[in-house]
Design a protein around this motif. Structure first.
Motif, PDB file in Angstrom:
ATOM      1  N   ARG A  50       0.836  -1.194   0.000  1.00 45.41           N
ATOM      2  CA  ARG A  50       0.000   0.000   0.000  1.00 45.41           C
ATOM      3  C   ARG A  50       0.882   1.260   0.000  1.00 45.41           C
ATOM      4  O   ARG A  50       2.073   1.194   0.255  1.00 45.41           O
ATOM      5  N   GLY A  52       2.282   4.035   1.715  1.00 44.00           N
ATOM      6  CA  GLY A  52       2.485   4.408   3.102  1.00 44.00           C
ATOM      7  C   GLY A  52       2.913   5.852   3.267  1.00 44.00           C
ATOM      8  O   GLY A  52       3.082   6.593   2.288  1.00 44.00           O
ATOM      9  N   TRP A  65      -3.668   1.627   3.340  1.00 38.87           N
ATOM     10  CA  TRP A  65      -2.482   1.353   4.167  1.00 38.87           C
ATOM     11  C   TRP A  65      -2.847   1.408   5.644  1.00 38.87           C
ATOM     12  O   TRP A  65      -2.372   0.587   6.444  1.00 38.87           O
TER      13      TRP A  65
END
Length: 255
Positions: A50, A52, A65
């Motif tokens: 994801r 971040g 995330w």
């Protein structure tokens, strides 16, 4: 109160890792971390894919995330909570059933240096086990005896007292070359700790030979000497006065 027994948390790094009592009772290790490893790894991979946060640009992590990170945190928290619950149940039972509990002063930080065994050694929570036993034995009017770090509990024969010079970690069965005793390695060590507890309880009635081994800690530094049972570091081991009733009764007498 049942007959005094010694307790030793067996450092068995095989799939049958367990706690061994001197009575022969086995307490299996649930291995909470190993059971959750597959899920934790999958959640960690999911979070890494994801978008971040980035401290350099000030970017915040995406919603996906954040959800993945929250799931990963809950998985780790569940392992910690299950381990804490299991240790509380085990230490409470031991402190209530036995008047004297014996544990070993293991060099856990040094054992963690082995990268192949570090995760298995850290999983049971040795420090938390000893901490809980220290105050729970005091609550129940018992005492906690801590064996010297250099006390050869695994190398000593529980039948004749002969001490081996070397004992590999892979040798799970103890075989004495002097008397021919063949016994589980951890059960043999637990019986030796029970003998150590008996010596500590009778130390006030006469001289008792010191147990353990002299070892130089560093070049030119102090030397660890043999410790006489029943004395030294009593305040550090959680030792309390002999049993004369419950902890509540002792509190009433003190008041």
């Amino acid at each position: 109160m049942r007959i005094m027994q010694a307790y030793r948390f067996a450092l068995d790094l095989t799939p049958a890792q367990e706690a061994v009592l001197s009575t022969g009772e086995l307490e299996p290790n649930p291995r909470y971390l190993d059971a959750a490893t597959r899920r934790i790894r999958a959640l960690a991979r999911c979070a890494s894919r994801r978008v971040g946060p980035d401290r350099r640009t000030g970017r915040r992590g995406s919603k996906r995330w954040q959800r993945a990170s929250a799931q990963l945190g809950r998985a780790h928290a569940r392992v910690a909570n299950r381990r804490r619950d299991g240790l509380h149940k085990l230490t409470t039972r031991l402190a209530r059933e036995y008047g004297t509990v014996v544990v070993e002063d293991l060099n856990v930080s040094g054992m963690l240096a082995n990268r192949r065994l570090a995760r298995h050694i850290a999983d049971p929570g040795f420090a938390e086990l000893r901490r809980q036993l220290a105050y729970k034995t005091s609550w129940n009017g018992g005492r906690l005896v801590v064996a010297n770090r250099w006390y050869p509990s695994s190398k000593t024969c529980s039948a004749c007292g002969a001490v081996k010079t070397k004992l590999a970690l892979s040798e799970r069965t103890y075989t004495c070359t002097t008397c021919g005793l063949t016994l589980d390695r951890d059960l043999n060590a637990a019986r030796n700790l029970a003998t150590l507890a008996a010596e500590a309880s009778t130390a006030g009635s006469g001289p008792v030979a010191g147990r353990g081994a002299d070892r130089k800690t560093r070049q030119g530094g102090p030397v660890a000497v043999k410790r006489q049972p029943g004395i030294a570091s009593a305040s550090k081991t959680g030792t309390v006065p002999p049993q004369g009733g419950t902890s509540d009764h002792m509190l009433r007498k003190a008041s």
